[in-house]
Scaffold this active site. Structure first.
Site, PDB file in Angstrom:
ATOM      1  N   GLY A  15       0.804  -1.219   0.000  1.00  0.00           N
ATOM      2  CA  GLY A  15       0.000   0.000   0.000  1.00  0.00           C
ATOM      3  C   GLY A  15       0.832   1.262   0.000  1.00  0.00           C
ATOM      4  O   GLY A  15       0.482   2.254  -0.648  1.00  0.00           O
ATOM      5  N   ASP A  16       1.940   1.239   0.714  1.00  0.00           N
ATOM      6  CA  ASP A  16       2.846   2.390   0.745  1.00  0.00           C
ATOM      7  C   ASP A  16       3.341   2.693  -0.666  1.00  0.00           C
ATOM      8  O   ASP A  16       3.349   3.848  -1.099  1.00  0.00           O
ATOM      9  CB  ASP A  16       4.004   2.110   1.686  1.00  0.00           C
ATOM     10  CG  ASP A  16       5.024   3.226   1.710  1.00  0.00           C
ATOM     11  OD1 ASP A  16       4.647   4.378   2.020  1.00  0.00           O
ATOM     12  OD2 ASP A  16       6.207   2.965   1.409  1.00  0.00           O
ATOM     13  N   ALA A  17       3.725   1.662  -1.386  1.00  0.00           N
ATOM     14  CA  ALA A  17       4.226   1.848  -2.750  1.00  0.00           C
ATOM     15  C   ALA A  17       3.122   2.324  -3.689  1.00  0.00           C
ATOM     16  O   ALA A  17       3.330   3.241  -4.493  1.00  0.00           O
ATOM     17  CB  ALA A  17       4.826   0.543  -3.270  1.00  0.00           C
TER      18      ALA A  17
END
Length: 132
Positions: A15-17
């Protein structure tokens, strides 16, 4: 890949990416190209405080399903053992839950849902660049 077997931290990692890519594409579309500007502006979307605020907006408006809230809790409840220096533990955990949601939407093929949330969040942040 069995999504139900992925840990909250794994979902948050993805999700961060995914979230970072949405933000970067948006800033480039607005015409920013200098790394210094891109980094400064991206913080308004990718910082723990910003992501915690985005989750709270969605949650308070009742815009998350029970399944989405469960994914959020899976990410939030993961104990990483470390927290960034200038971030409260509670804020950091909420932002990790938000990132887990973004990862889950992406990995489960819910691109339309991810884009809908992105558009809502994007319009809640006013950047000077949008005035260009």
């Amino acid at each position: 890949m069995q999504l139900n077997e992925l840990s909250g931290s794994t979902l948050a990692y993805i999700g961060d990416a995914v979230w970072s890519l949405l933000v970067r594409e948006y800033l480039v579309e607005l015409g920013y190209g200098r790394a210094k500007d891109l980094q400064r502006l991206s913080v308004q979307f990718v910082s723990a405080k910003a992501q915690a605020r985005f989750y709270e907006q969605l949650h308070d408006a009742g815009q998350l399903s029970e399944a989405e809230e469960e994914i959020f809790r899976r990410g939030r409840n993961f104990k990483s053992g470390s927290v960034p220096k200038h971030t409260d533990v509670q804020i950091y955990r909420i932002s990790t839950g938000f990132e887990a949601l973004a990862g889950w939407w992406h990995l489960s093929g819910q691109q339309e849902r991810l884009r809908k949330v992105w558009e809502q969040v994007r319009t809640s942040v006013k950047l000077a660049a949008e005035q260009r």
